[in-house]
Write a protein that holds these residues in place. Structure first.
Motif, PDB file in Angstrom:
ATOM      1  N   GLN A  87       0.761  -1.031   0.078  1.00 39.01           N
ATOM      2  CA  GLN A  87       0.019  -0.007  -0.078  1.00 39.01           C
ATOM      3  C   GLN A  87       0.915   1.329  -0.107  1.00 39.01           C
ATOM      4  OE1 GLN A  87      -2.229  -0.439   3.323  1.00 39.01           O
ATOM      5  NE2 GLN A  87      -3.443  -2.415   2.896  1.00 39.01           N
ATOM      6  N   ARG A  88       2.244   1.147  -0.287  1.00 38.53           N
ATOM      7  CA  ARG A  88       2.957   2.323  -0.397  1.00 38.53           C
ATOM      8  C   ARG A  88       2.369   3.290  -1.058  1.00 38.53           C
ATOM      9  NH1 ARG A  88       8.916   2.550  -0.079  1.00 38.53           N
ATOM     10  NH2 ARG A  88       9.365   4.788  -0.539  1.00 38.53           N
ATOM     11  N   PRO A  89       2.374   4.600  -0.705  1.00 39.32           N
ATOM     12  CA  PRO A  89       1.882   5.864  -1.208  1.00 39.32           C
ATOM     13  C   PRO A  89       2.993   6.410  -2.225  1.00 39.32           C
ATOM     14  CG  PRO A  89       2.441   6.316   1.211  1.00 39.32           C
ATOM     15  CD  PRO A  89       2.525   5.081   0.960  1.00 39.32           C
ATOM     16  N   SER A  90       2.477   7.180  -3.002  1.00 40.78           N
ATOM     17  CA  SER A  90       3.491   7.637  -4.197  1.00 40.78           C
ATOM     18  C   SER A  90       4.067   8.841  -3.488  1.00 40.78           C
ATOM     19  CB  SER A  90       2.896   8.078  -5.473  1.00 40.78           C
ATOM     20  OG  SER A  90       1.628   9.103  -4.895  1.00 40.78           O
ATOM     21  N   GLY A  91       5.297   9.013  -4.055  1.00 39.58           N
ATOM     22  CA  GLY A  91       6.105  10.494  -3.479  1.00 39.58           C
ATOM     23  C   GLY A  91       6.990  10.025  -2.353  1.00 39.58           C
ATOM     24  N   ASP A  92       7.478  11.013  -1.864  1.00 36.16           N
ATOM     25  CA  ASP A  92       8.262  10.892  -0.688  1.00 36.16           C
ATOM     26  C   ASP A  92       7.682  10.339   0.805  1.00 36.16           C
ATOM     27  OD1 ASP A  92      10.476  11.144   1.282  1.00 36.16           O
ATOM     28  OD2 ASP A  92      10.339  13.435   1.198  1.00 36.16           O
ATOM     29  N   VAL A  93       8.051   9.321   1.235  1.00 35.02           N
ATOM     30  CA  VAL A  93       7.574   8.419   2.350  1.00 35.02           C
ATOM     31  C   VAL A  93       8.227   9.005   3.770  1.00 35.02           C
ATOM     32  CG1 VAL A  93       6.191   6.909   1.008  1.00 35.02           C
ATOM     33  CG2 VAL A  93       8.339   6.414   1.830  1.00 35.02           C
ATOM     34  N   ASP A  94       9.210   9.667   3.710  1.00 32.74           N
ATOM     35  CA  ASP A  94      10.110   9.886   4.802  1.00 32.74           C
ATOM     36  C   ASP A  94       9.263   9.940   5.926  1.00 32.74           C
ATOM     37  OD1 ASP A  94      12.609   9.865   6.082  1.00 32.74           O
ATOM     38  OD2 ASP A  94      12.729  12.154   5.470  1.00 32.74           O
ATOM     39  N   GLU A  95       8.605  11.005   6.037  1.00 33.21           N
ATOM     40  CA  GLU A  95       7.714  11.640   7.134  1.00 33.21           C
ATOM     41  C   GLU A  95       6.499  11.287   7.145  1.00 33.21           C
ATOM     42  OE1 GLU A  95       8.695  15.473   8.348  1.00 33.21           O
ATOM     43  OE2 GLU A  95      10.931  15.169   7.967  1.00 33.21           O
ATOM     44  N   TYR A 117       5.931   5.313   9.624  1.00 36.37           N
ATOM     45  CA  TYR A 117       5.779   5.318  10.912  1.00 36.37           C
ATOM     46  C   TYR A 117       5.126   3.940  11.492  1.00 36.37           C
ATOM     47  CZ  TYR A 117       7.090  10.127  10.830  1.00 36.37           C
ATOM     48  OH  TYR A 117       8.005  11.454  10.474  1.00 36.37           O
ATOM     49  N   SER A 118       4.036   3.740  10.899  1.00 38.46           N
ATOM     50  CA  SER A 118       3.268   2.546  11.168  1.00 38.46           C
ATOM     51  C   SER A 118       4.149   1.140  11.060  1.00 38.46           C
ATOM     52  CB  SER A 118       1.994   2.327  10.376  1.00 38.46           C
ATOM     53  OG  SER A 118       0.997   3.559  10.607  1.00 38.46           O
ATOM     54  N   LEU A 119       4.759   1.350   9.911  1.00 39.68           N
ATOM     55  CA  LEU A 119       5.631   0.095   9.548  1.00 39.68           C
ATOM     56  C   LEU A 119       6.688  -0.099  10.507  1.00 39.68           C
ATOM     57  CD1 LEU A 119       6.012   0.063   5.741  1.00 39.68           C
ATOM     58  CD2 LEU A 119       5.436  -2.123   7.006  1.00 39.68           C
ATOM     59  N   MET A 120       7.397   1.157  10.790  1.00 38.00           N
ATOM     60  CA  MET A 120       8.463   0.994  11.998  1.00 38.00           C
ATOM     61  C   MET A 120       7.790   0.525  13.133  1.00 38.00           C
ATOM     62  SD  MET A 120      10.297   4.621  10.728  1.00 38.00           S
ATOM     63  CE  MET A 120      11.653   4.401  12.067  1.00 38.00           C
ATOM     64  N   ASN A 121       6.673   0.880  13.524  1.00 38.55           N
ATOM     65  CA  ASN A 121       6.129   0.075  14.625  1.00 38.55           C
ATOM     66  C   ASN A 121       6.387  -1.382  14.684  1.00 38.55           C
ATOM     67  OD1 ASN A 121       5.936   2.540  15.961  1.00 38.55           O
ATOM     68  ND2 ASN A 121       3.706   2.761  15.677  1.00 38.55           N
ATOM     69  N   TRP A 122       6.176  -1.846  13.611  1.00 38.89           N
ATOM     70  CA  TRP A 122       6.158  -3.259  13.311  1.00 38.89           C
ATOM     71  C   TRP A 122       7.444  -3.747  12.937  1.00 38.89           C
ATOM     72  CZ3 TRP A 122       2.026  -6.706  13.874  1.00 38.89           C
ATOM     73  CH2 TRP A 122       0.596  -6.174  14.091  1.00 38.89           C
ATOM     74  N   LEU A 172      12.863   2.705   4.457  1.00 44.64           N
ATOM     75  CA  LEU A 172      13.843   3.433   3.895  1.00 44.64           C
ATOM     76  C   LEU A 172      15.449   3.010   4.426  1.00 44.64           C
ATOM     77  CD1 LEU A 172      12.528   7.026   4.702  1.00 44.64           C
ATOM     78  CD2 LEU A 172      12.060   5.577   2.596  1.00 44.64           C
ATOM     79  N   LYS A 173      15.188   1.735   5.234  1.00 48.58           N
ATOM     80  CA  LYS A 173      16.704   1.393   5.587  1.00 48.58           C
ATOM     81  C   LYS A 173      17.080   0.504   4.243  1.00 48.58           C
ATOM     82  CE  LYS A 173      18.598  -0.816   9.589  1.00 48.58           C
ATOM     83  NZ  LYS A 173      18.392  -1.657  10.753  1.00 48.58           N
ATOM     84  N   LYS A 174      18.255   0.638   3.966  1.00 49.63           N
ATOM     85  CA  LYS A 174      18.962  -0.062   3.241  1.00 49.63           C
ATOM     86  C   LYS A 174      19.309  -1.554   3.617  1.00 49.63           C
ATOM     87  CE  LYS A 174      19.271   3.193  -0.036  1.00 49.63           C
ATOM     88  NZ  LYS A 174      17.774   3.746  -0.241  1.00 49.63           N
TER      89      LYS A 174
END
Length: 111
Positions: free
Chosen positions: A83-91, A96-101, A106-108
């Motif tokens: 469900q990735r949105p288009s454009g810059d997803v940095d902030e 943030y929801s994914l990071m909670n999981w 953005l991590k290589k």
């Protein structure tokens, strides 16, 4: 998915260390992201705390309940990445929801 496949998939999808996740969960962005139950802690934030516990366990100490949660994490990350949105997803709340999981999109990946 058998236990070994679960461990492998979990390891591939959770790309934050326990320390990184612990630090992240202390932020306001983390606490605000996700679906909140009755105004309390979000499902993802609660999951993040659980993931830290799993990451800090030895392989032989992981319970059947932990493995079930690991499968839930893998499923969530797969669904959410689709469900990735288009454009810059940095902030974004999406990131943030994914990071909670335990997954920072953005991590290589390490080689």
């Amino acid at each position: 998915m058998d236990d070994e496949e679960t461990r492998r998939e979990f390891g591939e999808n959770v790309n934050m260390t326990a320390k990184q996740l612990e630090d992240w969960l202390r932020t306001d962005e983390s606490k605000d992201a996700g679906q909140h139950k009755n105004g309390g802690e979000s499902v993802g934030h609660e999951s993040g705390r659980r993931i830290i516990g799993i990451l800090n366990k030895k392989k032989n100490d992981v319970s059947a309940d932990d493995l079930a949660h690991m499968r839930k994490v893998v499923g969530y990350v797969h669904r959410h990445l689709a469900q990735r949105p288009s454009g810059d997803v940095d902030e974004t709340t999406w990131r943030y929801s994914l990071m909670n999981w335990g997954h920072d999109p953005l991590k290589k990946r390490s080689p």
